[in-house]
Write a protein that holds these residues in place. Sequence first.
Motif, PDB file in Angstrom:
ATOM      1  N   HIS A 212      42.603  21.534  62.063  1.00 44.78           N
ATOM      2  CA  HIS A 212      42.100  22.769  61.454  1.00 44.78           C
ATOM      3  C   HIS A 212      43.259  23.746  61.362  1.00 44.78           C
ATOM      4  CE1 HIS A 212      39.335  25.953  60.359  1.00 44.78           C
ATOM      5  NE2 HIS A 212      39.786  26.710  61.345  1.00 44.78           N
ATOM      6  N   PRO A 231      32.493  25.032  66.564  1.00 49.96           N
ATOM      7  CA  PRO A 231      31.934  25.556  65.308  1.00 49.96           C
ATOM      8  C   PRO A 231      32.671  25.098  64.060  1.00 49.96           C
ATOM      9  CG  PRO A 231      33.034  27.300  66.560  1.00 49.96           C
ATOM     10  CD  PRO A 231      32.941  26.116  67.468  1.00 49.96           C
ATOM     11  N   GLU A 232      34.005  25.026  64.116  1.00 54.87           N
ATOM     12  CA  GLU A 232      34.773  24.589  62.945  1.00 54.87           C
ATOM     13  C   GLU A 232      34.510  23.121  62.642  1.00 54.87           C
ATOM     14  OE1 GLU A 232      36.522  28.209  64.544  1.00 54.87           O
ATOM     15  OE2 GLU A 232      36.097  26.270  65.484  1.00 54.87           O
ATOM     16  N   ASN A 234      31.803  21.436  63.554  1.00 58.43           N
ATOM     17  CA  ASN A 234      30.422  21.346  63.077  1.00 58.43           C
ATOM     18  C   ASN A 234      30.322  21.698  61.602  1.00 58.43           C
ATOM     19  OD1 ASN A 234      28.450  20.410  64.915  1.00 58.43           O
ATOM     20  ND2 ASN A 234      28.722  22.233  66.167  1.00 58.43           N
ATOM     21  N   SER A 235      31.038  22.741  61.205  1.00 58.54           N
ATOM     22  CA  SER A 235      31.011  23.168  59.802  1.00 58.54           C
ATOM     23  C   SER A 235      31.537  22.073  58.891  1.00 58.54           C
ATOM     24  CB  SER A 235      31.853  24.433  59.636  1.00 58.54           C
ATOM     25  OG  SER A 235      31.898  24.837  58.288  1.00 58.54           O
ATOM     26  N   PHE A 236      32.585  21.357  59.352  1.00 55.57           N
ATOM     27  CA  PHE A 236      33.162  20.275  58.555  1.00 55.57           C
ATOM     28  C   PHE A 236      32.249  19.062  58.530  1.00 55.57           C
ATOM     29  CE2 PHE A 236      35.719  16.384  58.306  1.00 55.57           C
ATOM     30  CZ  PHE A 236      36.366  16.588  57.093  1.00 55.57           C
ATOM     31  N   ALA A 239      28.610  19.581  56.700  1.00 55.99           N
ATOM     32  CA  ALA A 239      28.629  20.345  55.454  1.00 55.99           C
ATOM     33  C   ALA A 239      27.688  19.761  54.412  1.00 55.99           C
ATOM     34  CB  ALA A 239      30.054  20.392  54.902  1.00 55.99           C
ATOM     35  N   ARG A 244      23.546  16.919  57.573  1.00 58.73           N
ATOM     36  CA  ARG A 244      22.652  17.863  58.240  1.00 58.73           C
ATOM     37  C   ARG A 244      21.354  17.182  58.604  1.00 58.73           C
ATOM     38  NH1 ARG A 244      24.580  21.535  54.290  1.00 58.73           N
ATOM     39  NH2 ARG A 244      22.685  21.262  53.049  1.00 58.73           N
TER      40      ARG A 244
END
Length: 250
Positions: A212, A231-232, A234-236, A239, A244
């Motif tokens: 990242h 969090p970073e 998880n976001s990747f 997405a 999800r």
Amino acid sequence: MIEIKDINKTFGDKHVLKGISAIFNQGMSNLIIGGSGSGKTTLLKCIVGLHEPEKGEVLYSNQNFTTMDFEERIPIRKEIGMLFQNSALFDSMTVEENIIFPLNLFTAMSKAEKVDRANYCLERVNLKGTNKLFPAELSGGMKKRVGIARAITMQPKYLFCDEPNSGLDPKTSIVIDELIKDITDENNITTVVVTHDMNSVMGIGDNILFLHNGEKWWQGTNNEIAHTDNPELNSFVFASKFMRAAKEKL
């Protein structure tokens, strides 16, 4: 095994890799993931010597590749197989000639021995009988498999794959993933794959390095990645709608 220590790489005033350290284990599918611009392809190029880091070390089985000169690196380079993002086949060569190309450069094998090796590699990637075809006659998935056949023709100890599923449909991507995983397991080699495909991550990710903004942000397995609270990451990872939905079932 490949170990990288404190790898730093800059281009002009842009600091692309910021002190990355990691171990890529033998007999495992080691994946490097991250968003666009995270530095994953640059890291791969530093590991194989296409880029030279300003700081840090790359060790192949405890041999310091970084401090070696061109001649000293040759024995290790002979042990490296590389699958490029676009397969990088020579359009003017047949499938067989493409696969034999590394053998022509690095071995004293006879013509018959080279053809035997090409035939074995083609059978291994389920492309028996395609020897005389040209790249223009192949589908995208077939080109990737020829690229893998060429990458393993020298019986490498280390296999590098840059976005192996780029441009492929989901079904063909699974075939490529399973082929890479099977070859890794069968030959107990150290495989490093750069990918943004989460299906690949969840399917074959024995050891995953997440980058990242040019930094090492997380490292773990495909089982651990689904439960991370980073969090970073998880976001990747989550997405896409598909991922999800997968997380909701966990």
